[in-house]
Design a protein around this motif. Structure first.
Motif: not given
Lengths: 158, 76
Positions: A15, A17-23, A124-125, A138, A140, A143, A146
């Motif tokens: 969060e 790093a503003s990286i999208a994730y699924e928990f 991709d994920w 989950r 990307r 990401d 990086e």
């Protein structure tokens, strides 16, 4: 709330790093292939992380659940023959914040090098354990690369 | 990777667009808003039926659902 430790430190870093994730919470599993099964995913969509000891410190190698680590390739990549799987005692001392066998490729440790098998980048994920055997993340693949400053290499057996 | 500004509610849809041609989009329905702005996360149900908590990135767009007046669910 979202997650107790140790996953909490993982999602906090994402969060920040503003990286999208699924928990994703799931029944306890102790292998990446079992994790894929309970999540209804193909083993190639789930990453397992192997912690290795080298003279220059820990290396975390992530590859698809369906693949096996090739130590010959690994030694060539790392430029040393002195590459060993970290023992449970070593893991417990080095990564006390994570459950044994559930070390993810990101956070924890201190300057660990991260290697990602190139097959992982075909998706991709990627799903990986969130430091416990009952929670997954989950994100990307790009990401993950990086964020961990990972080297993308061929690590798996042909 | 900046976080988008949004104000989503239960029932809204999250659409994650592909990063390149050929990558399929993913769609999820918001079941619960967790946390407070600007750090909301969303408990969602994805189009394949699985549920998870999602923290959106810049590739996520929000589509507000259309409901009859007076039926909008309260944010938890």
């Amino acid at each position: 709330m979202i997650a107790p430790s140790p996953a909490q430190s993982l999602v906090k870093q994402l969060e920040q790093a503003s990286i999208a994730y699924e928990f994703i919470e799931h029944p306890r599993t102790t292998t990446a292939t079992a994790e894929a099964r309970v999540l209804g995913l193909e083993p190639r969509e789930v990453a397992k992380t192997v912690v290795l000891t080298t003279p220059e410190g820990f290396v975390r190698a992530a590859l698809r659940a369906s693949d096996r680590l090739d130590f010959g390739k690994l030694r060539e990549i790392l430029g040393t023959k002195d590459v060993q799987l970290a023992t449970e005692a070593v893991l417990a001392g080095a990564y006390p914040e994570f459950e044994l066998g559930a070390v993810p490729p990101l956070t924890g440790g201190d300057g660990d090098r991260v290697l990602l098998d190139s097959h992982l980048s075909e998706n991709d994920w990627v799903v990986l354990e969130a430091g416990t055997h009952e929670q997954s993340l989950r994100l990307r693949t790009s990401d993950l690369i990086e964020l961990t400053d990972a080297r993308l290499v061929d690590l798996s057996q042909d | 990777m900046t976080k988008p500004a949004h104000a989503a509610e239960v029932g809204d849809l999250i659409v994650i667009t592909g990063h390149y041609v050929g990558e399929s989009e993913r769609v999820a329905e918001i079941l619960e808003v967790v946390g407070e702005p600007p750090d909301e996360r969303y408990r969602v149900r994805w189009d394949d039926g699985h549920e998870s908590v999602y923290f959106p990135g810049s590739d996520a767009t929000f589509k507000h659902s259309v409901r009859p007046p007076g039926t909008r669910k309260a944010k938890r």
